[in-house]
Write a protein that holds these residues in place. Sequence first.
Motif, mmCIF file in Angstrom:
data_model
loop_
_atom_site.group_PDB
_atom_site.id
_atom_site.type_symbol
_atom_site.label_atom_id
_atom_site.label_comp_id
_atom_site.label_asym_id
_atom_site.label_seq_id
_atom_site.Cartn_x
_atom_site.Cartn_y
_atom_site.Cartn_z
ATOM 1 N N ASP A 181 -7.000 2.993 6.590
ATOM 2 C CA ASP A 181 -6.795 4.370 6.121
ATOM 3 C C ASP A 181 -7.469 4.570 4.775
ATOM 4 O OD1 ASP A 181 -5.210 5.032 8.340
ATOM 5 O OD2 ASP A 181 -3.372 4.410 7.308
ATOM 6 N N LEU A 182 -7.261 3.619 3.869
ATOM 7 C CA LEU A 182 -7.867 3.731 2.543
ATOM 8 C C LEU A 182 -9.386 3.711 2.629
ATOM 9 C CD1 LEU A 182 -5.524 1.475 0.392
ATOM 10 C CD2 LEU A 182 -5.624 3.961 0.451
ATOM 11 N N LEU B 101 0.834 -1.194 0.000
ATOM 12 C CA LEU B 101 0.000 0.000 0.000
ATOM 13 C C LEU B 101 0.877 1.257 0.000
ATOM 14 C CD1 LEU B 101 -2.646 -1.161 2.625
ATOM 15 C CD2 LEU B 101 -2.869 -1.128 0.143
ATOM 16 N N THR C 110 -10.598 7.115 3.837
ATOM 17 C CA THR C 110 -10.397 8.301 3.004
ATOM 18 C C THR C 110 -11.023 8.189 1.619
ATOM 19 O OG1 THR C 110 -8.255 7.488 2.249
ATOM 20 C CG2 THR C 110 -8.261 8.953 4.163
ATOM 21 N N GLN D 59 0.165 4.003 4.935
ATOM 22 C CA GLN D 59 -1.271 3.723 4.947
ATOM 23 C C GLN D 59 -1.525 2.234 5.143
ATOM 24 O OE1 GLN D 59 -3.100 5.346 1.410
ATOM 25 N NE2 GLN D 59 -3.317 7.317 2.392
ATOM 26 N N ASP D 60 -2.639 1.951 5.764
ATOM 27 C CA ASP D 60 -3.085 0.573 5.866
ATOM 28 C C ASP D 60 -4.497 0.501 5.280
ATOM 29 O OD1 ASP D 60 -4.963 1.377 7.818
ATOM 30 O OD2 ASP D 60 -3.686 0.801 9.477
#
Length: 134
Positions: free
Chosen positions: A25-26, A17, A29, A21-22
């Motif tokens: 997080d994705l 990623l 967002t 970020q993990d």
Amino acid sequence: MYPVASRWPGQVSGVRLPKGQDPADLLGTLEPMRAITEITGAIQPLAHVQMTNTIDRLFATKRITDPVRFAEDRITAYRAIAELFVDAPHANRDMAETAAEQLGLDSELTSRTVSSRHGVPAPTPPAEPTRLRT
């Protein structure tokens, strides 16, 4: 993690990623379907992910600085990643292209050199047809 996961029977995949970020997080967002598409689109053989991380770590720790200029840097990198090519023979071409890009080198040369260092059969050009003498 890689040494344990690589012993799993069958093909093992991973995801690389964006830095820092993990998946959560994705998902937080991006729109959920877009986040899932981003995550699943990044799936690669785990050996490929490990190779990319290994090369990044070699640069970050200054074990290599300029593989284009310094043969010793190329040797260090090739030694560090050669075994990963054995672990994912089905992904060797993609891995060679990624490694070459990260190192600033030619992908065919990278593939041949890494393969020869660890007993992986290097891609061979098609044989020329045999001509019979009459």
